[in-house]
Design a protein around this motif. Structure first.
Motif, short mmCIF file in Angstrom:
data_model
loop_
_atom_site.label_atom_id
_atom_site.label_comp_id
_atom_site.label_asym_id
_atom_site.label_seq_id
_atom_site.Cartn_x
_atom_site.Cartn_y
_atom_site.Cartn_z
N LEU A 276 -5.35 79.30 35.53
CA LEU A 276 -5.96 80.53 35.02
C LEU A 276 -4.97 81.47 34.34
N GLY A 277 -3.67 81.21 34.47
CA GLY A 277 -2.66 82.05 33.81
C GLY A 277 -2.38 81.53 32.41
N LYS A 278 -3.05 82.10 31.41
CA LYS A 278 -2.96 81.55 30.06
C LYS A 278 -2.73 82.65 29.01
N LEU A 279 -1.94 82.33 28.00
CA LEU A 279 -1.69 83.24 26.89
C LEU A 279 -2.93 83.36 26.01
N GLN A 280 -3.59 82.24 25.75
CA GLN A 280 -4.71 82.21 24.80
C GLN A 280 -5.98 81.70 25.45
N GLY A 284 -8.23 80.55 20.68
CA GLY A 284 -6.92 80.81 20.12
C GLY A 284 -6.51 82.27 20.12
N GLU A 285 -7.31 83.13 20.76
CA GLU A 285 -7.01 84.56 20.82
C GLU A 285 -6.06 84.84 21.98
N GLU A 286 -5.09 85.73 21.77
CA GLU A 286 -4.16 86.10 22.84
C GLU A 286 -4.85 87.02 23.84
#
Length: 448
Positions: A276-280, A284-286
């Protein structure tokens, strides 16, 4: 197993909680996502398929039981998802957990400490890596196999079981070259989700865990979730509650009131953080998604972290894991004079005291309006532990779907691996060497 949502509700904790009426509306609105998960044919489908795969289970158990007859001890060489699930199963369910040693850290002092307790002549080695090239696992395997060869000579190969990808990778080639026993990890399943594959089942089988009952528990949760509509599915309801608190509560606390479930908390920490710890998001959105897991143990951490939890920032959501009926209990003897003031222990057991301490901790947090979910196991059995683990696996999958993120990749972990490879001189990663040098910098430091 009971999932108790009262401590999450606005009716219990006020503005910090979730309105039951609003939750019901969200469950109805998001029900299409639950249906989407049910119909998908990718990694999600494979996660469910493995718990019903009795053919693989029987072949894994055959290998485990044959080795169990020949060797008293098992050394498991793996890290992260290749180890934490198996550790959780052994800690919670094995009758003799001391027969299983886990090598999941390359610190030399940890290695030597573990080896002192392990007679290699009477030890089987399980080398676990889905990719077959995990740096720490390969390094530790080379060390232990070398020590084993020095002890038993050419018979070293009879001690080894490799668990890896069914077709590719260095460990698969190693098993073929030396004709070593090998078990397969389904390619579709990420390591942190692999506890019900040979990664967890082989170790559990060697440890004497009732693996059939373990999978029965997982199937029980899967069938509940498949057959229940969104408003009556406890797993989906938990995920929707998680999503409603996601932005306000940035810390996810697992509070286990059973020492046997401490390692289960470590497994959840990886499952929650890496999935669950994701940049995007998937568009593809930050978004910088994630909650930081904290693993705690009652009653120990009542005397270290509870002060922060009760009076510190209101940025946490709590999951309490409880066991209704402990396997054993101890009556507190009245060995001191009544005048010393200990009469309140009269007729009590440690199990009763633990329950009272639990209620006290819950009460202190609820009084301060902290959101709490309670997960109560009927007993510490293989079926209940299997149900608990499947509950968290499906909960993470549902939550990821609601948040619009991919729970199965781990690009942040892969970056760290690539930088390490640049230091090892692997040519494909030379462009990352400047970052490695930056990480080694000591330009601003004090020697004291």
């Amino acid at each position: 197993m009971r999932i108790i949502f009262d401590g999450l509700s606005r009716e219990t904790i006020g503005e910090q909680g979730i309105s039951i009426a609003y939750l019901k509306r969200r469950l109805k609105i998001l029900s299409f996502l639950k249906d989407t998960v049910q119909m998908e044919k990718n990694s999600i489908a494979k996660l469910r398929e493995v718990i019903y795969d009795r053919r693989t289970l029987n072949s894994v158990l055959e290998v485990a039981q044959n080795l169990r007859k020949r060797f008293r001890y098992l050394a498991v060489i793996g890290i992260g998802g290749s180890s934490l699930g198996a550790q959780a199963l052994v800690s919670a369910l094995a009758e003799q957990p001391e027969r299983i040693a886990f090598f999941d850290n390359i610190a030399p002092e940890a290695l030597f400490s573990s080896l002192k307790k392990l007679p290699l002549k009477n030890t089987a080695l399980n080398i676990v890596s889905k990719s077959g090239s995990t740096t720490e696992t390969v390094a530790l395997s080379m060390v232990l196999c070398d020590l084993l060869k020095k002890k038993v000579g050419e018979k070293w190969k009879e001690h080894i079981v490799i668990t890896t990808d069914p077709r590719k990778g260095a460990l698969r080639r190693l098993s073929q070259e030396f004709k070593l026993k090998a078990l397969s990890i389904p390619p579709e399943i990420s390591g942190r989700f692999s506890v019900f594959t040979p990664v967890g089942l082989f170790v559990a089988g060697f440890a004497g865990v009732n693996v059939n009952e373990l999978l029965n528990g997982a199937m029980r949760i899967d069938k509940h979730s498949r057959k229940s509509e969104a408003g009556k599915d406890a797993v989906f309801a938990a995920a929707v509650c998680d999503s409603l608190l996601w932005r306000k509560k940035r810390v996810f606390v697992i509070f286990s009131y059973s020492t046997a479930l401490k390692k289960f908390g470590d497994w959840v920490a990886q499952l929650w953080a890496e999935s669950l710890g994701k940049l995007q998001n998937t568009k593809g959105e930050e978004i910088h998604s994630g909650q930081t897991p904290i693993i705690t143990l009652g009653t120990t951490d009542q005397h270290s972290l509870l002060q922060l939890f009760v009076e510190g920032p209101a940025d946490k959501v709590y999951n309490f894991i409880e066991v209704e009926k402990p396997k054993q209990d101890v009556r507190i003897p009245q060995i001191f004079d009544r005048e010393m003031g200990f009469t309140h222990f009269q007729g009590k057991t440690l199990g009763q005291l633990l329950k009272n301490e639990l209620i006290g901790t819950l009460g202190a947090l609820l009084k301060k309006r902290r959101p709490i979910m309670r997960i109560v196991l009927d007993e510490l059995s293989a079926e209940e532990v299997g149900a608990l683990m499947q509950f968290f696996i499906l909960r993470v999958v549902y939550l990821a779907k609601i948040l619009g993120i991919n729970p199965f990749d781990q690009p942040g972990v892969e970056l760290g691996k690539k930088i390490t490879n640049s230091l090892l001189g692997i040519k494909d990663y030379e462009d990352l060497r400047p970052i490695a040098e930056l990480a080694k910098s000591e330009r601003w430091s004090f020697e004291i």
